[in-house]
Scaffold this motif. Structure first.
Motif, PDB file in Angstrom:
ATOM      1  N   GLU A 205       0.834  -1.208   0.000  1.00  0.00           N
ATOM      2  CA  GLU A 205       0.000   0.000   0.000  1.00  0.00           C
ATOM      3  C   GLU A 205       0.869   1.258   0.000  1.00  0.00           C
ATOM      4  OE1 GLU A 205      -3.359   2.236  -0.271  1.00  0.00           O
ATOM      5  OE2 GLU A 205      -3.208   0.035  -0.424  1.00  0.00           O
TER       6      GLU A 205
ATOM      7  N   LYS B 111       2.394   1.797  -3.448  1.00  0.00           N
ATOM      8  CA  LYS B 111       1.410   2.319  -4.398  1.00  0.00           C
ATOM      9  C   LYS B 111       1.280   3.833  -4.263  1.00  0.00           C
ATOM     10  CE  LYS B 111      -3.511   2.017  -5.582  1.00  0.00           C
ATOM     11  NZ  LYS B 111      -4.823   1.462  -5.191  1.00  0.00           N
ATOM     12  N   LYS B 112       1.239   4.304  -3.010  1.00  0.00           N
ATOM     13  CA  LYS B 112       1.123   5.748  -2.769  1.00  0.00           C
ATOM     14  C   LYS B 112       2.352   6.485  -3.283  1.00  0.00           C
ATOM     15  CE  LYS B 112      -1.721   5.276   1.416  1.00  0.00           C
ATOM     16  NZ  LYS B 112      -1.751   5.433   2.897  1.00  0.00           N
ATOM     17  N   ARG B 113       3.563   5.882  -3.092  1.00  0.00           N
ATOM     18  CA  ARG B 113       4.788   6.561  -3.491  1.00  0.00           C
ATOM     19  C   ARG B 113       4.979   6.560  -5.005  1.00  0.00           C
ATOM     20  NH1 ARG B 113       3.979   8.051   0.875  1.00  0.00           N
ATOM     21  NH2 ARG B 113       5.514   8.320   2.562  1.00  0.00           N
TER      22      ARG B 113
ATOM     23  N   GLU C 272       2.373   6.833  -7.046  1.00  0.00           N
ATOM     24  CA  GLU C 272       1.401   7.838  -7.484  1.00  0.00           C
ATOM     25  C   GLU C 272       1.870   9.241  -7.145  1.00  0.00           C
ATOM     26  OE1 GLU C 272      -2.087   6.572  -5.427  1.00  0.00           O
ATOM     27  OE2 GLU C 272      -2.580   4.992  -6.871  1.00  0.00           O
ATOM     28  N   THR C 273       2.433   9.397  -5.935  1.00  0.00           N
ATOM     29  CA  THR C 273       2.900  10.711  -5.479  1.00  0.00           C
ATOM     30  C   THR C 273       4.240  10.554  -4.773  1.00  0.00           C
ATOM     31  OG1 THR C 273       0.569  11.272  -5.065  1.00  0.00           O
ATOM     32  CG2 THR C 273       2.247  12.800  -4.225  1.00  0.00           C
TER      33      THR C 273
END
Length: 432
Positions: free
Chosen positions: A229, A232-234, A236-237
């Motif tokens: 998780e 995935k965030k890193r 995306e941003t």
């Protein structure tokens, strides 16, 4: 296997010594050091044959450990288990992992040329000049935990109050993991490395080999769920943190494979704080046990780097790493055969009389000597400079706040064959 044993029949370690090497409790109560001393003097490179374990060579002199560690062609890390475990646990892991012995694919289990490709992804992040940029942030964290210790009004367990949580906060801040998620990381790390200790694993009794294998699988799955998780965030941003470096890394022009990515996260997150925690706790244990050493370093802060080195030597949190011979080879007269399993005993190398004067005495002013606590050769620990800086800063902040410190009960170590350190270091102290 019988051919291998016959070739090494003159190098078989006595049963009573081999039994100590395979007993997790021996690493907690200190019996392992007597066996190391005997082996260095009598059989510095012998083979242990113990029921329930594959036969393994035991390397106890620093010179031999270094020789094997620097030769990644002759001695592989990834051909089987790189951490020492019994046959039952190994077989269970392979059975549930499609024959693969590695639950976690990390730098530790990689051999050339794969190893360097992955190591260089983050190597620059951990170089001394890069780590030094983190000094102000680390010092602020150190002051926070020193303040918490002082707030206990003169009595605490140094492990639970400081040594466990301070390095955790540092590595999680570098990763970009929020403070509120630190308990998750701590719990998973303790379960990963404490499977042989019911208090750490959460079990009510010592786990069987199969239970340990299942316990490790579930713990790794817990880490992967969290880091999947985060990754995935890193992607995306991206942020200015280590998680972003790993999540967006490329190898051979392709995005990093997920199993390698997860291995990177898990290894850095766990080894990045658990081993530093162990050495930090050991430093306090030995200072509280040796008032003269405490007074020495308190009177001369220039000795703090020496305190750090000596505590890391004394703790040696990673007890051993395993290697596999890729060909028939002789090392210091020992006839190893292709496929033989080899235990590099860092705790023994760090007490080698040929290297250290009076090695079983804790001295903050010990002249600089080589350490094996971070490994040696191509697999030298990436986080070595960060770990030393964290400890140096903590004791720079802590020692001026202490007038005295002494043990307030019996310290205890974690029983484990792979990674362990102090579990309890109860202290009583006077603040300045």
């Amino acid at each position: 296997m019988s051919d291998k044993l016959s070739a090494a029949e003159n190098h078989i370690i006595p049963d009573e010594r081999s039994a100590v090497l395979t007993d997790p409790q021996a690493y907690a109560d200190g019996r392992i050091y007597d066996t190391y001393t005997w082996l260095r003097a009598n059989m510095p490179l012998g083979q242990a044959v113990v029921e329930g374990f594959d036969p393994f060579w035991v390397v106890t002199r620093q010179e031999d450990i270094k020789l094997i560690s620097r030769d990644n062609e002759t001695f592989h890390s990834g051909d089987g288990q790189f951490s020492f475990m019994d046959k039952g646990s190994d077989e269970y892991i392979r059975a549930m992992n499609g024959g693969d012995p590695h639950l976690v694919h990390s730098l530790v289990s990689m051999d050339p040329p794969e190893h360097f490709k992955y190591r260089r992804l983050t190597q620059g992040y951990f170089m001394p000049q890069s780590v030094k940029k983190l000094e102000d942030d680390i010092r602020a964290i150190a002051r926070e935990f020193v303040d918490k210790m002082m707030a206990t009004e003169g009595e605490c367990d140094f492990v639970s109050e400081v040594a466990l949580l301070y390095p955790l906060r540092v590595i999680m801040s570098i990763f970009g993991v929020p403070v509120e998620d630190e308990p998750i990381m701590l719990k998973l790390t303790q379960e990963l490395f404490g499977a042989q200790d019911p208090e750490m694993s959460g079990a009510v009794e010592i786990l069987s080999a199969e239970q340990q294998g299942e316990h490790l699988r579930k713990t790794v799955a817990g880490f992967e769920a969290y880091f999947r998780e985060l990754s995935k965030k890193r992607r995306e941003t991206p942020q200015d943190d280590l998680s972003s470096v790993i999540a967006n890394a490329e190898v051979d022009g392709e995005p990093i494979q997920e199993k390698m990515e997860m291995g990177y996260y898990i290894t850095v997150a766990t080894a990045g704080h658990d081993t530093t925690s162990a050495s930090t706790a050991m430093a306090m244990w030995k200072l509280a046990e040796n008032p003269a050493e405490f007074e020495k370093v308190k009177a001369d802060p220039a000795l703090i780097p020496g305190l750090v080195e000596e505590a890391i030597r004394w703790a040696t949190p990673i007890k051993s790493f395993m290697r596999f011979a890729t060909t028939d080879v002789e090392v210091s007269g020992a006839p190893m055969r292709k496929g033989d399993w080899i235990m590099l005993c860092y705790g023994s190398g760090n007490r080698d009389e040929a290297v250290y004067d009076d090695p079983d005495t804790f001295r903050v002013d010990r002249s600089s000597s080589p350490l094996l606590s971070f490994g040696f050769g191509p697999h030298l620990c990436l986080g070595m400079h960060l770990a030393k800086l964290e400890m140096k800063i903590l004791f720079e902040e802590l020692l001026p706040r202490l007038r005295s410190v002494r043990l307030n009960g019996e310290p205890r170590n974690i029983p484990a064959l792979f990674i362990s350190g102090p579990k309890k270091v109860p202290v009583k102290f006077e603040a300045t």
